[in-house]
Design an enzyme around this catalytic site. Structure first.
Site, PDB file in Angstrom:
ATOM      1  N   ASP A 299      39.107  38.187  50.240  1.00  0.00           N
ATOM      2  CA  ASP A 299      37.985  37.475  49.620  1.00  0.00           C
ATOM      3  C   ASP A 299      37.426  36.525  50.674  1.00  0.00           C
ATOM      4  OD1 ASP A 299      36.249  36.118  47.691  1.00  0.00           O
ATOM      5  OD2 ASP A 299      37.561  36.907  46.138  1.00  0.00           O
ATOM      6  N   HIS A 333      35.046  38.402  52.173  1.00  0.00           N
ATOM      7  CA  HIS A 333      33.742  38.414  51.498  1.00  0.00           C
ATOM      8  C   HIS A 333      32.751  37.524  52.228  1.00  0.00           C
ATOM      9  CE1 HIS A 333      35.191  39.950  47.293  1.00  0.00           C
ATOM     10  NE2 HIS A 333      35.311  40.834  48.253  1.00  0.00           N
TER      11      HIS A 333
END
Length: 555
Positions: A299, A333
């Site tokens: 992430d 991310h």
């Protein structure tokens, strides 16, 4: 002769000490705001080994009690260094106390237990909300002068905690995961490690906090309440220096309401498919150094937070006075991220000399209505990026939790401002005074997207001395005071720039380079003035101006 050698050794030690001191001072060079020098840790000379307290290597015997006894013993002596030597060390949660340096030697491998009974439910904050979750593998609360050092590896056994989406793994991997046990979602696209996890997921309307069931029922969804791996709450003088932190149940490193924090020489790893597998989430902290680290995570990699919605506003603690230098990010991310939980604000943050290799977004700013909070005085320079599949620089004031590269079933988050203009309240987020310099990106999808709010524009965003080699170029929506100075946009698809309901836009020194003729589209009755390069401004065929745009909006 012995005396001479002793003197030489002393001089060498002083020189080495001076070099280290100079390096630490160098981290403060060229900072745009007044940055207090971070107070570093210092420990008593007491040193013990985990073996002295019954520690057994090999990865089969739990060493939870051995760690507790060793830390308690050192604490009674005023603190010192707890050495974990080479070997595999299975354990339950480790709680650090003041003046403890957990030193994991090269070749040492701490493996946290997969037995969730080892992790009691505790009061914490997760994703910016006050809630209850399982105790973290490593934690400290209100401690002073603590460290985790050495070149060993710490593994959070996150694979025992996490759900996995079918679309994120290969067909053969998926078959092995399903064969291992657990339970599938009703559509067969998500694997849950247990029925307890599935119930927790279905009891949550707000990301990972189960808000559809009572506090008394949380035990029944314990498997869903994944902890962050390293939870440091309200601590002062924190040093993480050297280890590899990997395979966390949720976020990897989470300093919360801490001060005088140094994270350096770390390797932070998670499988790329790990849900909420962030690298470091720095939340409501002040006076922080993050440098010389490597991240490869599932992430956001380096993320700035300060609480979510009302809980964050009540806490009212911004993340401030932060220097982030010389870090490498592989998968994530976002390479460097602010938000989306930033309700306490963020200010005085310097990011420089970082490399992002294939992160979903490069420099990511996200929030949504309801957050509130002010993000300001952010300085980012000397960032190199390659293979960014979405935005190199992306501002999204409408974040709803979707991944930058959309996963199965997720809908694209877009600008919803034209639908309705909302009143400005304490719930309105503010992003302003954010400066970028020497940003370089190649082989990437989109250079810059700036999506503000109709009622609260992005304000004073400056990008200078930068170049972008991407498929798409520039979009500016609901923004005020955007300046691109000496910026090169080399693009192959779409518009050179789309400007909507934005004013005081200066693109006069932008070099648009494309196989197609540069084309600028200006829309919205709030747009203007927009300064364009002379060769474009004088070419009527290069500009499309909407009928609702005020006259003389282009110069």
């Amino acid at each position: 002769m012995k005396k001479s050698l002793k003197i030489i050794g002393l001089v060498a030690a002083m020189m080495f000490s001076g070099q280290i001191y100079a390096q630490n001072l160098d981290i403060y060079k060229n900072i745009e705001f007044k940055m207090p020098q971070v107070v570093e840790t210092s420990f008593p000379a007491n040193t013990v080994s985990i073996i002295q307290f019954g520690g057994v290597a090999g990865g089969n015997v739990k060493n939870t009690e051995a760690f507790k006894k060793a830390i308690d013993d050192l604490s009674k002596k005023g603190g010192g260094k707890l050495i974990v030597p080479r070997g595999m060390w299975l354990t339950g949660p480790i709680e650090l106390k003041s003046n403890i340096n957990l030193h994991i030697e090269e070749g040492a491998f701490i493996i946290f237990s997969k037995d969730k009974n080892d992790y009691p439910l505790v009061d914490v904050s997760f994703e910016g909300l006050n809630t209850i979750r399982c105790q973290s593998p490593i934690s400290a609360r209100n401690a002073t002068n603590i460290a985790i050092t050495g070149k060993g590896v710490i593994d959070g056994s996150g694979d025992a905690w996490r759900a996995i989406k079918k679309g994120k793994v290969s067909e053969s991997e998926w078959k092995e995961i399903v064969k291992s046990g657990g339970i599938l979602s009703s559509d067969g696209k998500t694997w849950y490690p247990s029925e307890s996890y599935k119930k927790g997921f279905e009891s949550s309307s707000n990301f990972n906090v189960p808000d559809k069931i009572s506090k008394e029922e949380l035990k029944s969804v314990k498997d869903f309440l994944r902890p962050v791996m390293v939870s440091l709450i309200g601590c002062d003088k924190v040093l993480l220096d050297g280890p590899t932190f990997q395979n966390s149940p949720a976020w990897n490193l989470h300093p919360l309401m801490c001060s005088n924090v140094i994270l350096r020489n770390l390797t932070v790893r998670n499988p790329w498919f790990s849900q909420n597998g962030d690298g470091v989430d720095l939340e409501s902290c002040k006076n922080v150094l993050i440098y010389d680290n490597t991240f490869d995570v599932g992430d956001d990699a380096i993320c700035i937070k300060s609480g979510k919605n009302e809980d964050g506003r009540k806490r009212n603690m911004p993340t401030e006075n932060v220097i982030i230098k010389n870090n490498i990010v592989y998968h994530g991310h976002g390479g460097f991220v602010i938000g989306s939980e930033m309700s306490g604000g963020a200010r005085n943050i310097h990011v420089s000399d970082c490399t992002f290799i294939g992160t979903d977004i490069g420099l990511r700013f996200k929030t949504t209505r309801g957050r509130g909070g002010i993000v300001e005085n952010i300085y980012i320079k000397n960032i190199d990026m390659i293979n960014i599949p979405t935005q190199v620089i992306g501002f999204n004031m409408f974040y709803e939790g979707a991944s930058p590269v959309l996963e199965d079933g997720q809908k694209k988050e877009g600008n919803k401002a034209p639908e309705k203009v909302y009143p400005v309240t304490e719930e309105t987020p503010i992003f302003r005074n954010i400066f970028f310099k020497n940003i370089n990106a190649v082989n990437s999808y989109e250079a810059i997207t700036l999506f503000g709010l109709a009622e609260m524009n992005l304000k004073n965003i400056v990008i200078e001395d930068s170049q972008f080699d991407t498929k798409k170029a520039l979009t500016i929506v609901d923004s005020d005071g955007i300046q691109l100075k000496n910026v090169k946009l080399k693009y192959s698809e779409g518009m050179g720039a789309t400007v909507y309901n934005s004013k005081n836009i200066n693109l006069a020194t932008v070099k648009f380079e494309s196989q197609n003729k540069p084309f600028i589209k200006i829309l919205g009755n709030k747009s203007g003035p927009v300064l364009l390069p002379r060769e474009i401004a004088n070419d009527k065929n290069a500009i499309s101006i909407g009928t609702d745009v005020a006259k003389n909006s282009v110069k």
